[in-house]
Design an enzyme around this catalytic site. Sequence first.
Site, PDB file in Angstrom:
ATOM      1  N   GLY A 134     -20.571 -61.561   4.842  1.00 35.21           N
ATOM      2  CA  GLY A 134     -19.967 -60.939   3.673  1.00 35.21           C
ATOM      3  C   GLY A 134     -20.132 -59.431   3.705  1.00 35.21           C
ATOM      4  N   LYS A 189     -11.952 -58.981  10.395  1.00 39.08           N
ATOM      5  CA  LYS A 189     -11.899 -57.767   9.565  1.00 39.08           C
ATOM      6  C   LYS A 189     -12.312 -56.536  10.362  1.00 39.08           C
ATOM      7  CE  LYS A 189     -16.519 -57.505   9.148  1.00 39.08           C
ATOM      8  NZ  LYS A 189     -17.398 -56.364   9.437  1.00 39.08           N
ATOM      9  N   ASP A 242     -15.678 -58.222   2.728  1.00 42.54           N
ATOM     10  CA  ASP A 242     -16.173 -57.609   3.964  1.00 42.54           C
ATOM     11  C   ASP A 242     -15.191 -56.567   4.484  1.00 42.54           C
ATOM     12  OD1 ASP A 242     -18.054 -57.231   5.901  1.00 42.54           O
ATOM     13  OD2 ASP A 242     -17.866 -59.205   6.813  1.00 42.54           O
ATOM     14  N   SER A 252     -20.298 -48.192   8.584  1.00 38.62           N
ATOM     15  CA  SER A 252     -19.544 -49.067   9.483  1.00 38.62           C
ATOM     16  C   SER A 252     -19.355 -48.433  10.856  1.00 38.62           C
ATOM     17  CB  SER A 252     -18.167 -49.371   8.871  1.00 38.62           C
ATOM     18  OG  SER A 252     -17.306 -49.948   9.820  1.00 38.62           O
ATOM     19  N   ARG A 253     -19.874 -49.087  11.885  1.00 35.79           N
ATOM     20  CA  ARG A 253     -19.691 -48.592  13.250  1.00 35.79           C
ATOM     21  C   ARG A 253     -18.219 -48.629  13.644  1.00 35.79           C
ATOM     22  NH1 ARG A 253     -24.230 -51.992  13.839  1.00 35.79           N
ATOM     23  NH2 ARG A 253     -22.968 -53.619  14.812  1.00 35.79           N
ATOM     24  N   VAL A 277     -22.938 -51.515  19.362  1.00 35.91           N
ATOM     25  CA  VAL A 277     -21.794 -52.388  19.619  1.00 35.91           C
ATOM     26  C   VAL A 277     -20.731 -52.193  18.534  1.00 35.91           C
ATOM     27  CG1 VAL A 277     -21.023 -54.774  19.845  1.00 35.91           C
ATOM     28  CG2 VAL A 277     -23.236 -54.086  20.782  1.00 35.91           C
ATOM     29  N   GLU A 279     -17.839 -54.024  17.217  1.00 36.52           N
ATOM     30  CA  GLU A 279     -17.281 -55.365  17.328  1.00 36.52           C
ATOM     31  C   GLU A 279     -15.753 -55.381  17.227  1.00 36.52           C
ATOM     32  OE1 GLU A 279     -18.919 -57.758  18.319  1.00 36.52           O
ATOM     33  OE2 GLU A 279     -20.995 -57.606  17.662  1.00 36.52           O
TER      34      GLU A 279
END
Length: 335
Positions: A134, A189, A242, A252-253, A277, A279
């Site tokens: 989430g 997402k 999310d 947020s990467r 990482v 994603e």
Amino acid sequence: MKIFVVGCGGWGMALSILLHENGHDVTAWSFFEEECRLLKENRGNEKLLPGVKLPEEIAITTDLSGAAQADIVLMAVPSFAVHSTAEKLAKVIQPGIPIVNVGKGLDRDNGYCRFSETIKKATGNRNPVVALTGPTHAEEVSRGILTAILAASDCRDAATLVQQAFMNDRFRVYVSPDIIGAELGGCFKNIIALAAGICDGLGLGDNSKAALMTRGLTEIARLGVALGGRSETFAGLSGMGDLIVTCTSMHSRNRRAGILIGKGMDAQQAMKEVGAVVEGYYATEAGYMLAQKAGIEMPITTAMYELLYQGKPAKECIQKLMSRPRKSEIEDIWK
């Protein structure tokens, strides 16, 4: 309860602190001897969670055998390590003990299957799996900022046990039987979050990002339903929730990497610059391949695949999206 946390990254540490505060006996495991040593000495990781300290009562170890005494095992390892870690865990965990996975991605080495499928296969389907997912940044959870999350599983008892173990007045846990939709929402997402960062890097406006997020949610839900998820799940915490937090936050990467790409950096350089990482890069490949296989139209995901994997310029991809044939927002409305 005795809870064994597999992984000492930011999320593993944040949840270890939460579980300790809830009165559980917590042991955190690291694969790396040096990481284990530093955490024992410093009781924290300033790079991952600045100013956050692990209580002395939380044990830190590199010995996975401790999972054999656990009532719940929490897996908080990077996506690339889920398969190998699950195989190691299968050798020590007791049958029937719930495994809670917080990773968001798909198993690239096994046909892009969901992590719960990977874990069940590794453990011989002897342990129920719960996806805990989430709109949650470890940086905020570790500081006790109000948060809501989803515990999804095809085993009701396991989901309810996780809800009881994790929930408190600052961390609200909902349960759901739709682990397929929850896992796919948490994975896909990241594609839209990376795209949102690219929009920011290009200097596009709020209108642009709102359109991207809305239409992005539509297409990831379309694929998710085709793969067995429920449409309402994508409107919930593991879908829309999310998506919002990942597209709008500098925690947020994916968004940070996207900003760099939008400013002209190539994807590999951007991920290296972020230093962790990203994603969304791998989710884009997975989403594109699964959509092709299922015959599902995903224009934003396709544009991201062409940008990231085929080297097309971002502005060309955007123009292609904006020049698509006219559509109805609600599909098949006049049929």
